[in-house]
Design an enzyme around this catalytic site. Structure first.
Site, PDB file in Angstrom:
ATOM      1  N   ASP A 200       0.892  -1.203  -0.030  1.00 13.49           N
ATOM      2  CA  ASP A 200       0.035   0.070   0.111  1.00 13.49           C
ATOM      3  C   ASP A 200       0.939   1.157  -0.148  1.00 13.49           C
ATOM      4  O   ASP A 200       1.970   1.277   0.610  1.00 13.49           O
ATOM      5  CB  ASP A 200      -0.962  -0.153   1.194  1.00 13.49           C
ATOM      6  CG  ASP A 200      -1.935   1.197   0.948  1.00 13.49           C
ATOM      7  OD1 ASP A 200      -3.068   0.780   0.756  1.00 13.49           O
ATOM      8  OD2 ASP A 200      -1.675   2.074   1.471  1.00 13.49           O
ATOM      9  N   GLU A 243      -4.658   2.456  -4.068  1.00 10.86           N
ATOM     10  CA  GLU A 243      -3.397   2.559  -4.268  1.00 10.86           C
ATOM     11  C   GLU A 243      -3.056   1.255  -3.483  1.00 10.86           C
ATOM     12  O   GLU A 243      -1.936   1.330  -2.835  1.00 10.86           O
ATOM     13  CB  GLU A 243      -2.796   3.812  -3.505  1.00 10.86           C
ATOM     14  CG  GLU A 243      -3.895   4.599  -2.755  1.00 10.86           C
ATOM     15  CD  GLU A 243      -3.822   4.018  -1.324  1.00 10.86           C
ATOM     16  OE1 GLU A 243      -4.895   3.560  -1.037  1.00 10.86           O
ATOM     17  OE2 GLU A 243      -2.991   4.042  -0.465  1.00 10.86           O
TER      18      GLU A 243
HETATM   19  N1  LIG Z   1      -4.105   9.596  -8.565  1.00 11.83           N
HETATM   20  C1  LIG Z   1      -4.689   8.457  -8.032  1.00 11.83           C
HETATM   21  N2  LIG Z   1      -5.012   8.355  -6.886  1.00 11.83           N
HETATM   22  C2  LIG Z   1      -5.734   7.244  -6.303  1.00 11.83           C
HETATM   23  C3  LIG Z   1      -6.248   6.231  -7.059  1.00 11.83           C
HETATM   24  N3  LIG Z   1      -6.822   5.563  -6.449  1.00 11.83           N
HETATM   25  C4  LIG Z   1      -6.749   5.937  -5.078  1.00 11.83           C
HETATM   26  N4  LIG Z   1      -6.216   7.025  -5.317  1.00 11.83           N
HETATM   27  C5  LIG Z   1      -6.180   7.920  -3.965  1.00 11.83           C
HETATM   28  O1  LIG Z   1      -5.288   7.314  -3.123  1.00 11.83           O
HETATM   29  C6  LIG Z   1      -5.444   7.981  -1.825  1.00 11.83           C
HETATM   30  C7  LIG Z   1      -5.551   7.156  -0.555  1.00 11.83           C
HETATM   31  O2  LIG Z   1      -5.674   7.625   0.390  1.00 11.83           O
HETATM   32  P1  LIG Z   1      -5.746   7.039   2.011  1.00 11.83           P
HETATM   33  O3  LIG Z   1      -6.824   6.065   1.987  1.00 11.83           O
HETATM   34  O4  LIG Z   1      -6.451   8.197   3.022  1.00 11.83           O
HETATM   35  O5  LIG Z   1      -4.433   6.636   2.265  1.00 11.83           O
HETATM   36  P2  LIG Z   1      -3.135   7.343   2.131  1.00 11.83           P
HETATM   37  O6  LIG Z   1      -3.238   8.896   1.829  1.00 11.83           O
HETATM   38  O7  LIG Z   1      -2.238   6.630   1.257  1.00 11.83           O
HETATM   39  O8  LIG Z   1      -2.401   7.380   3.752  1.00 11.83           O
HETATM   40  P3  LIG Z   1      -1.788   5.663   4.290  1.00 11.83           P
HETATM   41  O9  LIG Z   1      -2.461   4.740   3.507  1.00 11.83           O
HETATM   42  O10 LIG Z   1      -2.389   5.866   5.718  1.00 11.83           O
HETATM   43  O11 LIG Z   1      -0.602   5.822   4.178  1.00 11.83           O
HETATM   44  C8  LIG Z   1      -6.936   8.784  -2.229  1.00 11.83           C
HETATM   45  O12 LIG Z   1      -6.741  10.233  -1.939  1.00 11.83           O
HETATM   46  C9  LIG Z   1      -7.476   8.263  -3.329  1.00 11.83           C
HETATM   47  O13 LIG Z   1      -8.108   9.212  -4.088  1.00 11.83           O
HETATM   48  C10 LIG Z   1      -5.767   6.324  -8.441  1.00 11.83           C
HETATM   49  O14 LIG Z   1      -6.068   5.345  -9.266  1.00 11.83           O
HETATM   50  N5  LIG Z   1      -4.990   7.480  -8.892  1.00 11.83           N
END
Ligand SMILES: Nc1nc2c(ncn2[C@@H]2O[C@H](COP(=O)(O)OP(=O)(O)OP(=O)(O)O)[C@@H](O)[C@H]2O)c(=O)[nH]1
Length: 327
Positions: A200, A243
Site C-alpha cells: 500500500d 493504491e
Molecule cells: N491518482 C490516483 N489516486 C488514487 C487512485 N486510487 C486511489 N487514489 C487515491 O489514494 C488516496 C488514498 O488515501 P488514503 O486511503 O487516505 O491513504 P493514504 O493517503 O495513502 O494514507 P496511508 O494509507 O495511511 O499511508 C486517496 O486520495 C485516493 O483518491 C488512482 O487510481 N489514482
C-alpha cells in the site's frame, strides 16, 4: 491491379485502343483512394473506391462488352468489401452501397447491350465470365480470412481488458483471485511454500493533493512497472483497488517473502518518479506479508492476515514490512 490486367488484355489481346484507354483512365482513378487515405480521409477513400468500382462495372458491362461476359457479377464484391472495409458504426454507407450494387446488378442483368465496343466471341465471353467468378471467389476467401482475424483480435482485446488493470497494465483483482486460488490449491497439494504481500502506498492522498491526480497516476504506473520488472515471471502482481496492490509468490517461504518485501520497499523509496519534465518525487510503500501454514491455508485468511500486518506497518511509521507469521 486487376483493372490494370484488364487494360493490358484490351490493348494486347483484344487490340482495342479506345477501350484500353478508357480502362486505363479508370485504373488511374483507383489510385485516388490511396492518396485520400494518405491524407487521412479514410472514409472518403473507401466511398470513392466503391462508387468508382460500381461505375466501372456498369461501363464494362454496358459499353465495352455485354452482360454475357458476366462483368456485372463484380457487383458481388461491393457488399462483402464494404462490410469489411467500413467501420462498425458506418452502417448507412454499408447499406447504401450494398443496395446500390444490387440495383445496378439487376439493371445490368436485365439490360442487353446489342452494340458493345468489343465484339467478343462466345469463347472470350466465357473466359471473362470465369475470370470474374474466380476473382469473386478469391475476394470472399480474403474477406472471410480478414473477418476471422478481426474477430480473433477483438476477442484477445476483450480477454486483456477483462484481466488487466487499465491504469497500470498489471493484472486486475478478478484475475488475481482466479489465478491465485488455483496456485494456492496446488501449493497445498504439493506441500510447497506460498506467500502473499499486500503493498500500500504511504500517504498517497498527499501526493494527489500536492501534485495533482495525474501525477498520482504517473506515480502508480511507474512504481508498478518497477515492481513488475523486479519480480519473477511466476509471481502474480495485481491491483486490488485504489493504491493497494497484491503480490502472490509461489515456492516462497515467509523469510524469503519478507526479504523480497524489504527489497521492494528500499527500491521504491530510492526510485525517483518523474511526474513532469522537471519534477521528480519519491514515494514509499508499506507491505504486509502472510505465508501459507497448516492453520492458515485459505486465500481470504492469508489476505486478511497480510492486511492486518500492513496496517501495523502503517501504525509503526510506514515505509516498512511486517509479517503476520511469527518468525
Ligand atoms: N491518482 C490516483 N489516486 C488514487 C487512485 N486510487 C486511489 N487514489 C487515491 O489514494 C488516496 C488514498 O488515501 P488514503 O486511503 O487516505 O491513504 P493514504 O493517503 O495513502 O494514507 P496511508 O494509507 O495511511 O499511508 C486517496 O486520495 C485516493 O483518491 C488512482 O487510481 N489514482
Amino acid at each position: 491491379m486487376i483493372s490494370g490486367i484488364y487494360t493490358l488484355n484490351y490493348l494486347l489481346v483484344l487490340q482495342h485502343t479506345t477501350v484500353a484507354m478508357i480502362n486505363l483512365g479508370f485504373t488511374l482513378l483507383y489510385l485516388v483512394p490511396l492518396y485520400l487515405n494518405a491524407k487521412h480521409q479514410a472514409k472518403l477513400a473507401k466511398t470513392w473506391l466503391f462508387i468508382l468500382l460500381m461505375v466501372h462495372i456498369a461501363i464494362c458491362t454496358n459499353l465495352y462488352v455485354s452482360n454475357l461476359s458476366g462483368f456485372h457479377l463484380y457487383y458481388f464484391l461491393v457488399p462483402t468489401g464494404a462490410f469489411l472495409l467500413f467501420n462498425l458504426e458506418d452502417k448507412t454507407e454499408k447499406i447504401a452501397l450494398s443496395v446500390l450494387a444490387s440495383l445496378l446488378y439487376l439493371y445490368c442483368e436485365n439490360t442487353p447491350n446489342n452494340t458493345p465496343l468489343l465484339q467478343l466471341s462466345e469463347q472470350m465471353n466465357h473466359l471473362i465470365y470465369q475470370s470474374v467468378v474466380l476473382v469473386n471467389m478469391i475476394e470472399v476467401v480474403i474477406v472471410l480470412t480478414l473477418f476471422v482475424k478481426q474477430i480473433e483480435n477483438n476477442e484477445q482485446q476483450l480477454r486483456t481488458q477483462a484481466t488487466t488493470d487499465a491504469l497500470t497494465g498489471i493484472a486486475n483483482r478478478r484475475y488475481f483471485f482466479q489465478q491465485t486460488e488455483q496456485a494456492l490449491a496446488q501449493a497445498k497439494l504439493q506441500q510447497r511454500s506460498f506467500s502473499v504481500l499486500i503493498i500500500d502506498f504511504d500517504l498517497f492522498k498527499q501526493i494527489n493533493d500536492n501534485y495533482g491526480h495525474f501525477s498520482g497516476d504517473a506515480c502508480l504506473k511507474q512504481v508498478c512497472s518497477l515492481i513488475k520488472d523486479y519480480i519473477r515471471q511466476q509471481d502474480l502482481f495485481a491491483r486490488l483497488g485504489g493504491e493497494e496492490f497484491v503480490l502472490s509468490l509461489v515456492d516462497t517461504n515467509n523469510l524469503e517473502a519478507i526479504l523480497l518485501a524489504e527489497k521492494l520497499c528500499q527500491l521504491i523509496a530510492n526510485y525517483p518518479i518523474l511526474i513532469d519534465e522537471d519534477t521528480q518525487i519519491n514515494c514509499t510503500v508499506s507491505i504486509g506479508v502472510a505465508s501459507l501454514t497448516k492453520d492458515n491455508d485459505n486465500l481470504d485468511t492469508l489476505l486478511n492476515q497480510a492486511d492486518k500486518a500492513l496496517y501495523q506497518a502503517k501504525d509503526q511509521g510506514r515505509n516498512r514490512v511486517l509479517s503476520a507469521n511469527a518468525n
